[in-house]
Scaffold this motif. Structure first.
Motif, PDB file in Angstrom:
ATOM      1  N   GLU A   1       0.847  -1.194   0.000  1.00  0.00           N
ATOM      2  CA  GLU A   1       0.000   0.000   0.000  1.00  0.00           C
ATOM      3  C   GLU A   1       0.888   1.251   0.000  1.00  0.00           C
ATOM      4  O   GLU A   1       1.823   1.361   0.773  1.00  0.00           O
ATOM      5  CB  GLU A   1      -0.887  -0.001   1.240  1.00  0.00           C
TER       6      GLU A   1
ATOM      7  N   ARG B   1       1.855   0.935 -10.409  1.00  0.00           N
ATOM      8  CA  ARG B   1       0.864  -0.132 -10.292  1.00  0.00           C
ATOM      9  C   ARG B   1      -0.567   0.404 -10.299  1.00  0.00           C
ATOM     10  O   ARG B   1      -1.493  -0.261 -10.777  1.00  0.00           O
ATOM     11  CB  ARG B   1       1.121  -0.900  -8.999  1.00  0.00           C
ATOM     12  N   SER B   2      -0.744   1.623  -9.780  1.00  0.00           N
ATOM     13  CA  SER B   2      -2.099   2.135  -9.565  1.00  0.00           C
ATOM     14  C   SER B   2      -2.271   3.485 -10.241  1.00  0.00           C
ATOM     15  O   SER B   2      -1.341   4.282 -10.314  1.00  0.00           O
ATOM     16  CB  SER B   2      -2.378   2.280  -8.063  1.00  0.00           C
ATOM     17  N   TYR B   3      -3.477   3.758 -10.705  1.00  0.00           N
ATOM     18  CA  TYR B   3      -3.781   5.063 -11.269  1.00  0.00           C
ATOM     19  C   TYR B   3      -4.203   6.059 -10.206  1.00  0.00           C
ATOM     20  O   TYR B   3      -4.451   7.206 -10.514  1.00  0.00           O
ATOM     21  CB  TYR B   3      -4.910   4.935 -12.296  1.00  0.00           C
TER      22      TYR B   3
ATOM     23  N   ASP C   1     -10.402   4.767  -3.751  1.00  0.00           N
ATOM     24  CA  ASP C   1     -10.170   4.169  -2.440  1.00  0.00           C
ATOM     25  C   ASP C   1     -11.416   4.090  -1.563  1.00  0.00           C
ATOM     26  O   ASP C   1     -11.519   3.218  -0.712  1.00  0.00           O
ATOM     27  CB  ASP C   1      -9.084   4.963  -1.692  1.00  0.00           C
TER      28      ASP C   1
END
Lengths: 110, 112
Positions: A1, A94-96, B59
């Protein structure tokens, strides 16, 4: 994370008193680190993007630097109009989804 | 003038009354997103959209819906608002999927 920690939470400076804000981060493959300025009652305003360790960007009295673990926003000879909350964010490969820190509230006294 | 426009800027509503916060950008940006900002928690992404008809969860998507029927508009829908959705909401856009975001002025929502 992905995680972003900004320090200090609040900073009070006298006009002309230079200082630095810190942004520590952990991310799985840094795509970019971003600095924003947010005035009360307004949306954040983009300042800088840094992509790799060693990179530096400047704008007026602000200078942003980047290492593999942290970024600094240096404020040289600040003026009262530099008073704002400064936000740091990272985006991983890895993440947008950019992950934002909680910000540093800067007050510059005349 | 290049801008992201949100409406309403301020809203007080009651639990369960459906509401929509509109967002429009005039920069022809492909990427749009919604954030909420809460004291002590910072900015958290709710939903994002890479292009027309393409949306995905951020999120904190629970309790929210979005749609992207046109490139310029990205409304945020609260089907049944609850008090824990009381927050300051920001819409943002970008020419591509980077962290270089243009934010709107914010919409302060209070759910009683």
């Amino acid at each position: 994370e992905d995680q972003v920690t900004q320090s200090p939470e609040a900073l009070r400076l006298q006009e002309g008193e230079s200082s630095s804000l810190n942004c520590s981060y952990t991310v799985s493959g840094l795509r970019g680190l971003f600095w924003y300025r947010q005035d009360p009652g307004k949306g954040p305003e983009f300042l800088f993007t840094l992509y790799s360790a060693g990179e530096e960007k400047e704008k007026e009295r602000l200078k942003a630097t980047l290492t593999k673990k942290e970024s600094f926003l240096h404020i040289t000879a600040p003026k009262p109009e530099d008073s704002a909350t400064y936000l740091c964010a990272v985006q991983s490969r890895r993440s947008y989804i950019p992950t934002f820190g909680r910000g540093t509230s800067l007050i510059v006294h005349p | 003038e290049a801008q992201v426009t949100q409406n309403p800027r301020y809203l007080i509503t009651v639990t369960g009354k459906k509401l929509t916060v509109t967002c429009s950008q005039n920069m022809n940006h492909e990427y749009m997103s919604w954030y909420r900002q809460d004291p002590g928690l910072g900015l958290r992404q709710i939903y994002y959209s890479m292009n027309v008809e393409v949306t995905d969860k951020g999120d904190v998507p629970e309790g929210y819906k979005v749609s992207r029927k046109e490139k310029r508009n990205f409304p945020l829908i609260l089907e049944s608002p609850s008090p824990n959705q009381t927050s300051l909401y920001f819409c943002a856009s970008s020419p591509s999927n980077t962290g270089e975001l243009f934010f709107g002025e914010g919409s302060r929502l209070t759910v009683l």
